[in-house]
Design an enzyme around this catalytic site. Structure first.
Site, PDB file in Angstrom:
ATOM      1  N   HIS A  45       0.836  -1.204   0.000  1.00 29.55           N
ATOM      2  CA  HIS A  45       0.000   0.000   0.000  1.00 29.55           C
ATOM      3  C   HIS A  45       0.871   1.255   0.000  1.00 29.55           C
ATOM      4  O   HIS A  45       0.612   2.210  -0.742  1.00 29.55           O
ATOM      5  CB  HIS A  45      -0.914  -0.015   1.224  1.00 29.55           C
ATOM      6  CG  HIS A  45      -1.844   1.152   1.299  1.00 29.55           C
ATOM      7  ND1 HIS A  45      -2.969   1.258   0.503  1.00 29.55           N
ATOM      8  CD2 HIS A  45      -1.807   2.285   2.053  1.00 29.55           C
ATOM      9  CE1 HIS A  45      -3.589   2.395   0.774  1.00 29.55           C
ATOM     10  NE2 HIS A  45      -2.900   3.038   1.705  1.00 29.55           N
ATOM     11  N   GLU A  67      -1.645  -5.775  -3.824  1.00 27.37           N
ATOM     12  CA  GLU A  67      -2.297  -5.344  -2.586  1.00 27.37           C
ATOM     13  C   GLU A  67      -3.679  -5.993  -2.464  1.00 27.37           C
ATOM     14  O   GLU A  67      -4.068  -6.472  -1.393  1.00 27.37           O
ATOM     15  CB  GLU A  67      -2.413  -3.815  -2.595  1.00 27.37           C
ATOM     16  CG  GLU A  67      -3.074  -3.219  -1.374  1.00 27.37           C
ATOM     17  CD  GLU A  67      -3.324  -1.727  -1.551  1.00 27.37           C
ATOM     18  OE1 GLU A  67      -3.387  -1.042  -0.527  1.00 27.37           O
ATOM     19  OE2 GLU A  67      -3.463  -1.259  -2.706  1.00 27.37           O
ATOM     20  N   ASN A 409      26.375 -22.686  -5.541  1.00 30.84           N
ATOM     21  CA  ASN A 409      27.173 -23.915  -5.564  1.00 30.84           C
ATOM     22  C   ASN A 409      26.738 -24.874  -4.458  1.00 30.84           C
ATOM     23  O   ASN A 409      26.653 -26.082  -4.665  1.00 30.84           O
ATOM     24  CB  ASN A 409      28.654 -23.580  -5.388  1.00 30.84           C
ATOM     25  CG  ASN A 409      29.407 -23.578  -6.701  1.00 30.84           C
ATOM     26  OD1 ASN A 409      28.842 -23.834  -7.762  1.00 30.84           O
ATOM     27  ND2 ASN A 409      30.681 -23.277  -6.649  1.00 30.84           N
TER      28      ASN A 409
END
Length: 671
Positions: A45, A67, A409
């Protein structure tokens, strides 16, 4: 005028996006946590409002879409699932790309169709929603063009303030129906209070009584609300008639109606708890506001200029000290000592100003780990420690990519799939730890996993195959020397190339970046136990304490942070073992290198007595043999420029007090 605030907008937006990412990650672990849902909703918001204020309509529109999804979750219309969060994260990534585009071009147009994404996530949320278990039936009413109302019949218990609960219960006892109504106006609706007045008017026509509104009637009249109003209503008519009447009002996006069949009053304890919580939150906000008010944003360029001036001051002080040694002016000694103390204090203050928490780097990784683990169908418990550890901002800019590669990795090569872990007797969920801490004048960063470890035999076979060593040499290698092959450019033990790793690039680049920062990197690994990669960095790259040494009348500087010990040795102390020179210190065999041989400079006949500077690189030690020691000094590191970037033996240069230049030894680049 808006251009003046663009920098602040970008900085604050990035902070909100980081907080939003963190909140969503927590929400995935606790999908029922309404506080987290509300926190994410408030962040979006706020972002929507900021974007709208700055005129970035696409960004504001996307924030509004996300929202609304979270608003449905707040109202228990949908449940938070991992799949739904995938879509929300994709939207957050789009917002991030918009911010990057705003920075580079001043526009939030990223060439992606926001409407298509909005329709997709809305459709997904609707089709994938799970109705709350207590709801028995649900009917929908549609306007001529679009859906406006939802009516819900349910046995729902609502907790209300005492006076409201009492009124609603009395009404039910007299045979009236009681409803909870939520009216959601369309985005951009003009005269919002007038639209809500029409809702009141319709309810009045149906002989309904409005017991309470959220926000209050006064706030509605003053339009102190966004696009939603909640009402508690006593009604003589049923749910269907209410829904039909309210859905006919223009500019209403949606109406949610739930019949309230039971109400519960807040207990005194609940009231006290709520009051205490509000007090605590108010105190927290006040404290946070206090902290914020005591901080200011400073342009990085200004900090760099301040550091440069500080460096010049240190050089000037050294030159004055050198001059005083020549002329022995005692009257100036006290004043110069005072100047030195002030300079040192100022130096420490400036260094602290440049320091930032490593969380600026770490905070981007939880989301990446989550996405990658999910993509590779692995379960990973990602733990971060020491996020408040501070280091020079230069490192923050440079160390992010190497750490990213190490984490990727660990997930790709290290942590096994769930089935493989169970077969090995391990917990099904892998653990990946990223930690940071101060250790002396260094920052130590570790990436540790409990995966399959590194197969050293496989490394040896690959090294022989690539012609890096022969079989006879391989038999004499230590574990550390074997693991160091991973830093050779193009070296990879993975047979199958994935889009994550295994392309033979990366670890050598990680090593180069770390060493360019005057740091070191080392690997420890045990098969089926896990792997730990340790990075050591100096606290700063600007002004450091160094030991000045002499070789052939040339002066070199060795960073104090890398020095373990210093000792005098004779020619006889140096022994030849397995084709290398070593010395023995308290039973420990330490390799030694004559600095003049490493730098390939002519040297007079070896002295009977020499100095050995024992340095530490990661978990290794070795000695640097020099002719003489000149003492310790604060030096300002100057870059050697691109021309000398390939010279691994030096990390920079420094101007000494007498105006001469000393090259700074890169202890990681010698071996």
């Amino acid at each position: 005028m808006m251009e003046e605030y663009l920098g602040v907008f970008v900085d604050e937006t990035k902070e909100y996006l980081q907080n939003l990412n963190d909140t969503l990650l927590e929400l995935e672990k606790n999908p029922e946590d309404m506080e987290l849902i509300n926190e994410a909703f408030r962040a979006l918001h706020t972002l929507k409002g900021m974007a709208g204020t700055m005129g970035f309509s696409s960004m504001a529109k996307l924030c509004h879409t996300l929202e609304n999804i979270l608003d449905k979750a707040r109202n228990s219309e949908i449940k938070i699932t991992s799949d739904l969060l995938d879509k929300i994260f994709a939207g957050v990534d789009m917002i991030t790309r918009m911010v990057d585009k705003i920075v580079s071009e001043g526009s939030d147009d990223i060439g992606e169709n926001i409407d298509v994404f909005s329709d997709t996530i809305k459709s997904f949320a609707s089709s994938g929603k799970e109705k709350p278990s207590e709801i028995k039936n649900e009917t929908e009413t549609k306007g001529e063009e679009e859906h406006k109302g939802e009516s819900t019949s349910n046995e729902e218990v609502v907790v209300l303030p005492e006076e409201v609960a009492h009124v609603l219960q009395e009404a039910r006892n007299k045979g009236f129906k009681t409803f909870y109504i939520k009216v959601i106006l369309k985005e951009g609706t003009q005269l919002k209070s007038a639209r809500i007045y029409l809702v009141f008017h319709k309810l009045e026509e149906l002989k309904c009584e409005v017991v309470r509104t959220i926000p209050s009637v006064e706030e509605i009249e003053e339009e102190k609300f966004e696009n939603e109003v909640e009402l508690f209503v006593i009604s003589p008519v049923d749910l269907e008639k209410l829904s039909e009447a309210l859905s006919s009002i223009a500019d209403i996006e949606r109406v949610i109606i739930k019949e309230v069949t039971a109400v519960t009053e807040e207990s005194g304890a609940e009231k006290r708890t709520e009051k205490e919580e509000k007090t605590e939150k108010t105190e927290e906000k006040a404290e946070r506001k206090k902290v914020i008010s005591q901080t200011v944003r400073v342009d990085i360029e200004k900090l760099d200029n301040l550091m440069d001036l500080m460096g010049e001051l240190v050089i000037a002080r050294s030159r004055i000290l050198e001059t005083l040694k020549k002329y022995n002016i005692k009257e100036l000694d006290e004043s110069l000592s005072h100047l030195s103390r002030i300079t040192l204090d100022l130096q420490n203050v400036v260094m602290k100003i440049r320091m930032v928490p490593i969380s600026f780097v770490f905070n981007r990784f939880p989301r990446m780990v989550r996405d990658l683990a999910k993509k590779m169908n692995k379960e990973v418990n990602f733990i971060m420690r020491g996020e408040d550890t501070e280091l020079d901002r230069t490192f923050v800019e440079e160390i992010g990519e190497p750490l990213l590669h190490l984490l990727r990795n660990a997930i790709d090569h290290g942590i096994e799939p769930k089935e493989e872990r169970i077969a090995k007797g391990k917990p099904p969920i892998g653990t990946l730890i990223l930690s940071a801490r101060h250790e002396g004048n260094n920052v130590v960063i570790e990436v540790e996993d409990d995966g399959r470890g590194i197969d050293k035999e496989k490394i040896i076979r690959k090294a022989i195959e690539k012609g890096l060593i022969d079989e006879s040499k391989a038999a004499t290698l230590s574990d550390q020397e074997i693991l160091n092959f991973l830093f050779v450019p193009g070296f990879s033990t993975k047979e199958k190339v994935s889009e994550v790793s295994g392309r033979g690039v990366g670890m050598d680049v990680v090593k180069n970046v770390v060493e360019s920062l005057n740091g070191s990197i080392s690997i420890e690994s045990e098969k089926d136990k896990g792997t730990k990669v340790t990075i050591r960095l100096p606290l700063t790259l600007a002004i450091i304490q160094a030991l000045l040494v002499k070789v052939n009348n040339l002066v070199y500087a060795i960073p104090i942070a890398n020095i373990d010990t210093i000792l005098s040795i004779s020619k006889e102390d140096i022994q030849r073992v397995q084709d290398r020179d070593v010395i023995v210190i308290r039973g420990e065999v330490i390799p030694v290198y004559r600095l003049w041989e490493v730098l390939q400079i002519e040297h007079k006949e070896e002295l009977e007595e020499m100095e050995a500077v024992i340095v530490r690189v990661g978990n290794r030690k070795y000695g640097i043999v020099v002719d003489d020691l000149l003492g310790q000094d604060d030096i300002v590191i100057k870059s050697l420029g691109k021309v000398f970037s390939e010279v691994k033996e030096f990390s920079g240069a420094a101007i000494l007090g007498d105006g001469s230049i000393a090259l700074i030894i890169n202890v990681s680049g010698i071996v």
